[in-house]
Design a protein around this motif. Structure first.
Motif, PDB file in Angstrom:
ATOM      1  N   ASP A  80       0.187  24.780  -7.616  1.00  0.00           N
ATOM      2  CA  ASP A  80       0.423  24.814  -6.171  1.00  0.00           C
ATOM      3  C   ASP A  80      -0.381  23.733  -5.462  1.00  0.00           C
ATOM      4  N   LEU A  81      -1.674  23.638  -5.773  1.00  0.00           N
ATOM      5  CA  LEU A  81      -2.546  22.675  -5.106  1.00  0.00           C
ATOM      6  C   LEU A  81      -2.035  21.250  -5.297  1.00  0.00           C
ATOM      7  N   LEU A  82      -1.716  20.899  -6.523  1.00  0.00           N
ATOM      8  CA  LEU A  82      -1.205  19.552  -6.800  1.00  0.00           C
ATOM      9  C   LEU A  82       0.107  19.304  -6.056  1.00  0.00           C
ATOM     10  N   GLY A  83       0.975  20.311  -6.021  1.00  0.00           N
ATOM     11  CA  GLY A  83       2.243  20.152  -5.315  1.00  0.00           C
ATOM     12  C   GLY A  83       2.066  19.938  -3.828  1.00  0.00           C
ATOM     13  N   TYR A  84       1.185  20.729  -3.210  1.00  0.00           N
ATOM     14  CA  TYR A  84       0.930  20.562  -1.773  1.00  0.00           C
ATOM     15  C   TYR A  84       0.337  19.190  -1.473  1.00  0.00           C
ATOM     16  N   VAL A  85      -0.643  18.766  -2.273  1.00  0.00           N
ATOM     17  CA  VAL A  85      -1.282  17.476  -2.043  1.00  0.00           C
ATOM     18  C   VAL A  85      -0.280  16.333  -2.217  1.00  0.00           C
ATOM     19  N   ALA A  86       0.615  16.459  -3.187  1.00  0.00           N
ATOM     20  CA  ALA A  86       1.633  15.420  -3.387  1.00  0.00           C
ATOM     21  C   ALA A  86       2.519  15.279  -2.150  1.00  0.00           C
ATOM     22  N   VAL A  87       2.931  16.400  -1.582  1.00  0.00           N
ATOM     23  CA  VAL A  87       3.772  16.351  -0.379  1.00  0.00           C
ATOM     24  C   VAL A  87       2.996  15.781   0.801  1.00  0.00           C
ATOM     25  N   LEU A  88       1.719  16.144   0.934  1.00  0.00           N
ATOM     26  CA  LEU A  88       0.916  15.609   2.020  1.00  0.00           C
ATOM     27  C   LEU A  88       0.671  14.108   1.848  1.00  0.00           C
ATOM     28  N   SER A  89       0.563  13.642   0.605  1.00  0.00           N
ATOM     29  CA  SER A  89       0.352  12.219   0.354  1.00  0.00           C
ATOM     30  C   SER A  89       1.593  11.410   0.694  1.00  0.00           C
ATOM     31  N   HIS A  90       2.729  11.944   0.296  1.00  0.00           N
ATOM     32  CA  HIS A  90       4.006  11.282   0.633  1.00  0.00           C
ATOM     33  C   HIS A  90       5.133  12.290   0.472  1.00  0.00           C
ATOM     34  N   SER A  91       5.738  12.668   1.569  1.00  0.00           N
ATOM     35  CA  SER A  91       6.812  13.658   1.544  1.00  0.00           C
ATOM     36  C   SER A  91       8.149  12.972   1.353  1.00  0.00           C
ATOM     37  N   ASP A  92       8.771  13.207   0.213  1.00  0.00           N
ATOM     38  CA  ASP A  92      10.128  12.728  -0.027  1.00  0.00           C
ATOM     39  C   ASP A  92      10.859  13.783  -0.851  1.00  0.00           C
ATOM     40  N   SER A  93      12.093  13.489  -1.216  1.00  0.00           N
ATOM     41  CA  SER A  93      12.899  14.490  -1.914  1.00  0.00           C
ATOM     42  C   SER A  93      12.282  14.879  -3.256  1.00  0.00           C
ATOM     43  N   TYR A  94      11.616  13.931  -3.919  1.00  0.00           N
ATOM     44  CA  TYR A  94      11.034  14.232  -5.230  1.00  0.00           C
ATOM     45  C   TYR A  94       9.842  15.170  -5.101  1.00  0.00           C
ATOM     46  N   THR A  95       8.880  14.820  -4.230  1.00  0.00           N
ATOM     47  CA  THR A  95       7.682  15.644  -4.125  1.00  0.00           C
ATOM     48  C   THR A  95       7.992  17.014  -3.537  1.00  0.00           C
ATOM     49  N   ARG A  96       8.899  17.078  -2.560  1.00  0.00           N
ATOM     50  CA  ARG A  96       9.212  18.370  -1.944  1.00  0.00           C
ATOM     51  C   ARG A  96       9.991  19.273  -2.905  1.00  0.00           C
ATOM     52  N   SER A  97      10.941  18.714  -3.643  1.00  0.00           N
ATOM     53  CA  SER A  97      11.697  19.550  -4.580  1.00  0.00           C
ATOM     54  C   SER A  97      10.802  20.023  -5.723  1.00  0.00           C
ATOM     55  N   LEU A 115       0.821  -1.202   0.000  1.00  0.00           N
ATOM     56  CA  LEU A 115       0.000   0.000   0.000  1.00  0.00           C
ATOM     57  C   LEU A 115       0.855   1.253   0.000  1.00  0.00           C
ATOM     58  N   ARG A 116       1.953   1.218   0.783  1.00  0.00           N
ATOM     59  CA  ARG A 116       2.838   2.373   0.846  1.00  0.00           C
ATOM     60  C   ARG A 116       3.463   2.661  -0.509  1.00  0.00           C
ATOM     61  N   ALA A 117       3.892   1.584  -1.200  1.00  0.00           N
ATOM     62  CA  ALA A 117       4.480   1.769  -2.528  1.00  0.00           C
ATOM     63  C   ALA A 117       3.460   2.378  -3.481  1.00  0.00           C
ATOM     64  N   HIS A 118       2.199   1.957  -3.332  1.00  0.00           N
ATOM     65  CA  HIS A 118       1.159   2.514  -4.182  1.00  0.00           C
ATOM     66  C   HIS A 118       0.962   4.001  -3.865  1.00  0.00           C
ATOM     67  N   THR A 119       1.028   4.371  -2.591  1.00  0.00           N
ATOM     68  CA  THR A 119       0.883   5.766  -2.196  1.00  0.00           C
ATOM     69  C   THR A 119       2.024   6.615  -2.746  1.00  0.00           C
ATOM     70  N   VAL A 120       3.241   6.117  -2.671  1.00  0.00           N
ATOM     71  CA  VAL A 120       4.393   6.830  -3.211  1.00  0.00           C
ATOM     72  C   VAL A 120       4.213   7.065  -4.706  1.00  0.00           C
ATOM     73  N   SER A 121       3.780   6.023  -5.409  1.00  0.00           N
ATOM     74  CA  SER A 121       3.584   6.149  -6.852  1.00  0.00           C
ATOM     75  C   SER A 121       2.532   7.207  -7.168  1.00  0.00           C
ATOM     76  N   GLU A 122       1.429   7.197  -6.413  1.00  0.00           N
ATOM     77  CA  GLU A 122       0.382   8.191  -6.645  1.00  0.00           C
ATOM     78  C   GLU A 122       0.865   9.600  -6.314  1.00  0.00           C
ATOM     79  N   ALA A 123       1.604   9.737  -5.206  1.00  0.00           N
ATOM     80  CA  ALA A 123       2.092  11.056  -4.800  1.00  0.00           C
ATOM     81  C   ALA A 123       2.997  11.641  -5.880  1.00  0.00           C
ATOM     82  N   ARG A 124       3.856  10.820  -6.422  1.00  0.00           N
ATOM     83  CA  ARG A 124       4.770  11.325  -7.457  1.00  0.00           C
ATOM     84  C   ARG A 124       4.022  11.634  -8.747  1.00  0.00           C
TER      85      ARG A 124
END
Length: 467
Positions: free
Chosen positions: A74-91, A47-56
């Motif tokens: 902006d909205l998509l970027g914020y939601v991506a970070v909230l879904s899974h915060s990693d170096s890709y979504t935050r950058s 499930l976590r891997a699926h969440t990471v894939s969706e967040a990215r």
């Protein structure tokens, strides 16, 4: 099967079977438990891997919206970070926010120097092709971007060189780097700038840098010969040379004064000097820092700046407390060494500094501007990374609050950034400064194929509180 009594004689085969059970039973139970745990753990992992894939995927959707719909980006970027915060979504989100906040000063090309008023609404730009002029920086209420729009109000001089601007933007000073000429403009009347010649001639060599006190009444100039000049620009009076000193053995590439004009930082390749100016006719050399003592492997330095409050100086990459100019104390240093002479800009209280960084493995012409938090100078915090699209950053200017940055480039002109009030997390600070609104029904489905996240339905709707 009946469990035998403790004193009952068992058949030999039964003894063997029961003995094996007693030995193997706990192992079998442990194996079953371990298998159950592995199965149980496997489900969250998938499930976590699926969440990471969706967040990215959401972050990528945000990247695609840049330039066409900044609210969606902006909205998509914020939601991506909230879904899974990693170096890709935050950058991805950070780059969206900084690009959205970038503005351009049209009519600029090859920037030599840039200065800014304390409120960040006026920029003085010296350009090798366009001359030296003033640009107004304002928000465009009709645009959905969080940036400033630059508009040129006037060209003051066709020459170019180092420039300085008083805190209120009413006094502009422009120097000619080749001849050493310096001119002053009184901008009190918007439609009638009044020019005064401060000095002429190159009798002390090429002009390298200038600085003004906040009120615009005292001018400081550094020259290739190693000399420093102090001028009085009293209102309604002819400019007057107060003193000329020479304590540097090489060109003075940095001249940076405190707002009250009572402290001055001068830097040459070999040393940095902090001056006390209680009496401008007789400036006192309070302290000297030699580059060889701080960085033995480097022959010299050229970059530096003093905060407007006169309490902090940045010399090369080191941070100093100069509250007592006679006893400067090294209180920290900036990581990621930059080239000697790299431009710097600092907020009025020294808590935020902008530098041009060398990006390892990158193209040198695209080295970014990095914003550092120095509330605790012993532990600088990287707050934001700003990128210009065309070419290497050449000069920096920052308003007193550290919320507006002007960057001059070699071939791409000048840019500005409208930053939020920076604390320790650029993404959250930017979110708080411009709280996203809840998207209308059906909006999410138009910008992303990913199922709308639950965060969009939360009450109250406040994405920023979760970052």
């Amino acid at each position: 099967m009946r469990k035998p009594d403790a004193d009952e004689e068992l058949p030999s085969t039964t003894k063997v079977s029961y003995g094996r059970w007693r030995r193997l039973g706990p192992m079998l139970v442990a194996g079953v438990v371990l298998l159950a745990l592995l199965i149980g753990i496997g489900v969250p992992i998938s499930l976590r891997a699926h969440t990471v894939s969706e967040a990215r995927a959401i972050a990528l959707d945000g990247i695609k919206q840049r330039g066409s719909d900044w609210y969606a980006a902006d909205l998509l970027g914020y939601v991506a970070v909230l879904s899974h915060s990693d170096s890709y979504t935050r950058s991805a989100l950070a780059e969206t926010l900084t690009e959205e906040r970038r503005g351009f000063l049209p009519g600029t090309a090859t920037v030599i120097d840039v200065a800014m008023s304390s409120d960040g609404r006026l920029a003085l730009v010296s350009d090798a092709q366009e001359g030296s002029g003033l640009w107004g920086l304002e928000r465009n209420p009709e645009a959905d971007r969080e940036n400033l729009t630059g508009s040129r109000s006037t060209i003051l001089d066709r020459g170019y060189g180092p420039v300085a601007l008083s805190s209120d933007g009413r006094i502009a000073v422009i120097g000619d780097e080749t001849s050493g000429d310096i001119k002053m403009w009184d901008l009190s009347e918007d439609d009638n700038p009044r020019r005064t010649v401060v000095r002429t001639g190159n009798y002390t060599g090429r002009l390298l840098d200038i600085s003004l006190s906040a009120d615009g009444m005292t001018l400081f100039a550094g020259f290739e010969s190693g000399s420093v000049e102090i001028w009085s620009l009293g209102a309604g009076q002819k400019p007057r040379l107060l003193t000329r000193v020479r304590e540097h053995t090489s060109g003075v590439s940095v001249v940076s004064a405190s707002a009250d004009g009572r402290k001055l930082l001068t830097i040459s390749e070999d040393s940095a000097i902090v001056w006390s100016l209680n009496g401008p006719l007789h400036p006192a050399l309070s302290s000297r820092v030699k580059s060889a003592e701080q960085r033995p492997a480097v022959s010299g330095w050229g970059g530096g700046v003093m905060s407007a409050d006169g309490r902090r100086a940045i010399i090369g990459r080191t941070v100093w407390d100069v509250t007592d100019p006679a006893r400067p104390t090294r209180v920290g240093s900036l990581p990621s060494p930059a080239e000697g002479g790299a431009p710097l800009a600092v907020a009025g209280d020294g808590s935020i500094v902008a530098t041009v960084e060398n990006e390892p493995g990158g193209v040198s012409s695209l080295d970014p501007v990095v914003i550092w938090g120095l509330k605790d100078p012993s532990h600088p915090i990287l707050l934001a990374t700003l990128r210009v699209p065309e070419s290497q950053s050449r000069q920096l200017a920052m308003n007193e609050g550290g919320t507006v940055i002007a960057v001059g480039t070699r071939v791409g002109g000048a840019y500005s950034w409208l930053l939020p009030k920076l604390r320790a997390n650029f993404i959250r600070d930017a979110c708080v400064a411009s709280q996203p609104l809840r998207p209308p029904p059906g909006f999410w489905e138009r910008i992303s194929e990913i199922q709308p996240p639950d965060v969009l339905n939360e009450e109250p709707f406040n994405i920023c509180s979760r970052l």
